[in-house]
Design an enzyme around this catalytic site. Structure first.
Site, mmCIF file in Angstrom:
data_model
loop_
_atom_site.group_PDB
_atom_site.id
_atom_site.type_symbol
_atom_site.label_atom_id
_atom_site.label_comp_id
_atom_site.label_asym_id
_atom_site.label_seq_id
_atom_site.Cartn_x
_atom_site.Cartn_y
_atom_site.Cartn_z
ATOM 1 N N GLU A 120 0.858 -1.189 0.000
ATOM 2 C CA GLU A 120 0.000 0.000 0.000
ATOM 3 C C GLU A 120 0.889 1.231 0.000
ATOM 4 O O GLU A 120 2.101 1.148 0.226
ATOM 5 C CB GLU A 120 -0.945 -0.005 1.217
ATOM 6 N N HIS A 239 -9.403 9.718 2.704
ATOM 7 C CA HIS A 239 -8.951 8.653 1.805
ATOM 8 C C HIS A 239 -9.107 9.155 0.380
ATOM 9 O O HIS A 239 -10.155 9.703 0.029
ATOM 10 C CB HIS A 239 -9.784 7.386 2.016
ATOM 11 N N ARG A 285 -0.794 9.281 1.647
ATOM 12 C CA ARG A 285 -2.232 9.407 1.396
ATOM 13 C C ARG A 285 -2.709 10.861 1.311
ATOM 14 O O ARG A 285 -3.567 11.192 0.498
ATOM 15 C CB ARG A 285 -2.951 8.689 2.542
ATOM 16 N N HIS A 344 -12.011 9.772 6.427
ATOM 17 C CA HIS A 344 -11.750 8.334 6.559
ATOM 18 C C HIS A 344 -11.269 7.951 7.955
ATOM 19 O O HIS A 344 -11.677 6.931 8.491
ATOM 20 C CB HIS A 344 -10.694 7.953 5.527
ATOM 21 N N ARG A 379 -1.935 9.206 9.034
ATOM 22 C CA ARG A 379 -1.708 7.781 9.313
ATOM 23 C C ARG A 379 -1.216 7.021 8.079
ATOM 24 O O ARG A 379 -1.740 7.192 6.982
ATOM 25 C CB ARG A 379 -3.013 7.164 9.790
HETATM 26 C C1 SIN Z 1 -7.453 1.032 2.244
HETATM 27 O O1 SIN Z 1 -7.602 -0.182 2.088
HETATM 28 O O2 SIN Z 1 -7.105 1.786 1.362
HETATM 29 C C2 SIN Z 1 -7.703 1.589 3.597
HETATM 30 C C3 SIN Z 1 -6.711 1.068 4.534
HETATM 31 C C4 SIN Z 1 -6.549 2.033 5.651
HETATM 32 O O3 SIN Z 1 -7.278 3.004 5.747
HETATM 33 O O4 SIN Z 1 -5.615 1.813 6.428
#
Ligand code: SIN
Length: 409
Positions: A120, A239, A285, A344, A379
């Site tokens: 990620e 998000h 993010r 989010h 985060r």
């Molecule tokens: C996501 O799957 O993009 C969200 C994961 C998260 O918010 O940590």
């Protein structure tokens, strides 16, 4: 077992408010110590944890280390991550994943039987353990709910919210509860010396959010009104890729899609993140959310494009996102997905120390309602479920260490 709330004894049971990951995990870790677990919705519903698609960040793959994980956490946190806290949660990831496996969470495995790890944004390694691609949150909550229902020491009270934290001489004395969704219902007072708030975040206060209705900030509010120290309430994470199909909450398109190569394009078909950050779609993010917002504000629109990266494999790899798209009339194997940033995660919350203790004697907080210092201002993806289980276990340990109740107040 499920009790009628009027039959509850006024005892030294630990009272946990919140049926998400932190609440369930803490209740299980405390067993066989008696626990009253209060959940606003039927267990398994109404918790943001159940909606988490990514998984849990854990440096368990060969070549990865907790130190690298902590460094990534610090790098995205806007300069205010507590480095010792970040390292602490990264180091406790592996034992907590093993706990979850023991509670029956079916994490995905590779062909050799090792835990499969995904990538990620802003993680320097593949380290996200997941379930059925994008179903981690739902699978974890299902397994733990089941375990809680099987545990006789946990009295489960569903359909009630805590609307006040009662204190006496600066220490917790109990809670005022009311039936969820019925403001006219008679409030019920529950005496308690030890309360754990695990009520989740504040996302549903925002117009566009990925959070369920229950994420209304109620736990934060009752703690603040009782005088608990609140840290960093201004830090709310958006998000970047909520699916914009007019639903509330907006369905999420997990960041793991970008980890597998999906790109972000505007309505002209142009990729726009490469010009904004060297990591492009895998930038931190907040930077990606700003990029998406800028394209939308400029009238160009923003889309997540997985046609090349996944194509026909989409449904198999990301069944939850696929189902959300199909319900909205979008086939993501052949069409780009319309997206927008959505509220989010709340980095701020009830300030707690490394044992999850708040500034009020007898009050602990875990999960999104707390502020541990792990996330700073932003985060790192998939660190929230990790923080929830690490602190829930620490809170349970801390409470277990209190062999006798606090002196009469
Ligand atoms: C996501 O799957 O993009 C969200 C994961 C998260 O918010 O940590």
């Amino acid at each position: 077992m499920t009790n009628n709330i009027n039959t509850l004894p006024r005892s030294d049971d630990v009272v946990i408010v919140g049926g998400g990951l932190a609440g369930l995990f803490c209740a299980l870790k405390l067993a066989p110590r008696p626990v009253i677990l209060i959940s606003a919705a039927p267990l398994g519903q109404g918790a943001s944890s159940a909606w988490a698609q990514g998984g849990i960040a854990a440096a368990m793959a060969e070549g990865d280390t907790p130190e690298a994980h902590a460094a990534d956490t610090v790098a995205v946190g806007g300069g205010i991550v507590d480095e010792a806290v970040a390292l602490g949660i990264a180091r406790e990831a592996a034992p907590r994943i093993h706990d979850l496996l023991a509670y029956g969470v079916p994490f995905d495995r590779d062909l050799e039987g090792r835990l499969a790890v995904g990538r990620e944004a802003a993680h320097s390694a593949r380290r996200i353990v997941h379930v059925r691609g994008d179903g981690a949150g739902a699978a974890i909550i299902a397994a733990l709910s089941e375990a809680v229902r099987r545990t006789p020491s946990i009295r489960l009270i569903e359909g009630f919210v805590a609307e006040a934290l009662l204190t006496e001489d600066g220490a917790v004395a109990g809670l005022r509860l009311r039936e969820a969704g019925d403001a006219a219902a008679q409030p019920i007072l529950l005496a308690a010396r030890m309360v754990v708030l695990a009520t989740g975040g504040i996302g549903h206060l925002y117009a566009v959010t990925t959070n369920p209705r229950e994420a209304s900030g109620s736990g934060l509010a009752i703690a603040a009104r009782a005088g608990a120290v609140i840290a960093d309430p201004e830090f709310v994470q958006f998000h970047p890729t909520a699916i914009m199909v007019g639903r509330d909450p907006a369905p999420l398109a997990t960041e793991a899609l970008r980890g597998e190569g999906a790109t972000l394009i505007n309505g002209r078909g142009e990729r726009f993140m490469a010009a904004r950050h060297p990591l492009a779609e895998l930038a931190p993010r907040d930077i990606v959310a700003r990029g998406v917002f800028a394209e939308i504000s400029a009238g160009r629109g923003a889309f997540l494009d997985a046609r090349q990266a996944l194509g026909a494999r989409f449904a198999d790899r990301f069944p939850t996102v696929h189902a959300s798209c199909i319900a909205a009339g979008i086939e993501p194997a052949t069409q780009a997905i319309p997206i927008a940033p959505a509220a989010h995660y709340h980095m701020g919350g009830i300030a707690v120390d490394d044992r999850g203790r708040s500034s009020i004697d007898g009050l602990w907080a875990g999960g999104e309602v707390s502020s541990t210092g792990a996330h700073g201002a932003n985060r790192l993806a998939s660190n929230s479920l990790l923080e929830a289980v690490v602190y829930a276990a620490r809170i349970a340990d801390d409470i277990a260490g209190r062999t006798t109740p606090s002196p009469a107040r």
